[in-house]
Enzyme design. Structure first.
Site, PDB file in Angstrom:
ATOM      1  N   SER A   1       0.855  -1.185   0.000  1.00  0.00           N
ATOM      2  CA  SER A   1       0.000   0.000   0.000  1.00  0.00           C
ATOM      3  C   SER A   1       0.888   1.230   0.000  1.00  0.00           C
ATOM      4  O   SER A   1       1.893   1.269   0.711  1.00  0.00           O
ATOM      5  CB  SER A   1      -0.890  -0.006   1.250  1.00  0.00           C
ATOM      6  OG  SER A   1      -1.761   1.098   1.243  1.00  0.00           O
TER       7      SER A   1
ATOM      8  N   HIS B   1      -2.524   7.355  -4.539  1.00  0.00           N
ATOM      9  CA  HIS B   1      -2.598   6.196  -3.648  1.00  0.00           C
ATOM     10  C   HIS B   1      -2.702   4.949  -4.508  1.00  0.00           C
ATOM     11  O   HIS B   1      -3.353   4.963  -5.556  1.00  0.00           O
ATOM     12  CB  HIS B   1      -3.835   6.325  -2.749  1.00  0.00           C
ATOM     13  CG  HIS B   1      -4.359   5.016  -2.244  1.00  0.00           C
ATOM     14  ND1 HIS B   1      -5.428   4.363  -2.841  1.00  0.00           N
ATOM     15  CD2 HIS B   1      -3.963   4.237  -1.214  1.00  0.00           C
ATOM     16  CE1 HIS B   1      -5.655   3.237  -2.185  1.00  0.00           C
ATOM     17  NE2 HIS B   1      -4.794   3.131  -1.202  1.00  0.00           N
TER      18      HIS B   1
END
Length: 304
Positions: free
Chosen positions: A94, A108
């Site tokens: 992530s 992101h």
């Protein structure tokens, strides 16, 4: 359905973390990632890598985690109650990148794999992930190129894949209390397993590998764009939406906190500086107003 191989997935994820960190360091040209390895008492651990105070990136975090537990947390079983009580294994990469220049969008990305076990039953597994873009200033060229990259990586898996996961991204990154999207979207997928392990894993790999290909050209295009205090203050204000979404709605954040995950790693997505302003209204006719009117809502960016 082919047998899932979590060892194969883990090897890919560790390599992906390395490649993305190397790519971001090359883009920044000044700062390097610091690594922080950690272990989790209940099982598993991970490595968090954070770059701060760079020439281009104010803060960038790229996390790998691999955790296990005796029972699935509420955040993971909310839409699959039949999994309650199963032991689980979750792994993923992530990342969140907060650039210094307000003309470079925040971004992101996440790719992950879950597998849940129960004695006497077949394992239940799935892949999830995606990437999304959060611009502070409206550059149509950047958004169209971002979505074209997303569509291109989806095409080998079927014509319906990009529209489906693009729509899911728009729906997921929605702030109901603000009545706006967090940014201009990208791809979001979850519960991916119907195509079998090899095909599902291949798609997850395509998303992970495609992220930097989509983002790097935008960084290069905007990195030298001049800005002043006005643009910086607007960037800090809009970063507040990132905080609001991640702490109130994001399933990954909730999952991490509910499973006793490492708080520092989970909250790595938070921007280093942020501000709120009571009843802010952008100046009519300015680029900030255009961001609100034209960019913070779902749109078909490839057919304008």
């Amino acid at each position: 359905m082919s047998t899932p191989d979590s060892t194969l997935v883990k090897a890919f994820l560790l390599d992906l973390q390395n490649r993305i960190c190397n790519g971001l360091e090359a883009l920044d040209g000044a700062a390097q990632f610091a690594e922080d390895s950690w272990k989790r008492e209940e099982g598993g651990g991970g490595q968090s890598r954070v770059l701060t105070g760079g020439a281009v990136f104010e803060q960038a975090g790229v996390n790998f985690s691999h955790v296990m537990g005796a029972s699935m947390p509420a955040s993971a079983t909310a839409h699959r109650p039949e999994l309650a009580g199963r032991s689980f294994e979750a792994m993923g990469v992530s990342l969140v990148i907060h650039p210094k220049n307000p003309h470079i969008p925040t971004t992101h990305a996440n790719v992950r794999f879950f597998i849940a076990h129960k004695e006497g039953a077949d394992p239940v597994w799935w892949f999830g992930g995606g990437f999304d873009l959060t611009p502070y200033y409206p550059y149509l060229e950047d958004v169209v190129e971002w979505h074209q990259s997303a569509k291109s990586l989806c095409e080998p898996f079927g014509e319906e894949v990009y529209p489906k996961y693009k729509q899911w991204c728009d729906e997921y990154f929605w702030l109901p209390h603000r009545n706006e999207t967090r940014g201009v979207g990208g791809l979001f997928f979850d519960d991916l397993n119907k195509q079998g392990f090899e095909q599902s894993f291949a798609f997850m790999q395509a998303v992970g590998n495609g992220f930097l290909t989509a983002y790097a050209p935008i960084v290069e295009r905007r990195r030298d764009t001049e800005y002043g205090e006005h643009e910086r203050q607007f960037q800090l204000y809009r970063r507040g939406r990132y905080v609001e979404f991640n702490l109130v709605y994001d399933r990954g954040t909730l999952f991490g906190l509910q499973t006793g995950g490492r708080t520092e790693s989970i909250l790595m997505s938070m921007p280093p500086l942020v501000r709120w302003e009571y009843a802010y209204t952008p100046e009519a006719g300015g680029p900030e107003a255009q961001l609100y009117s034209d960019y913070l809502k779902p749109r078909d960016w490839l057919n304008l």
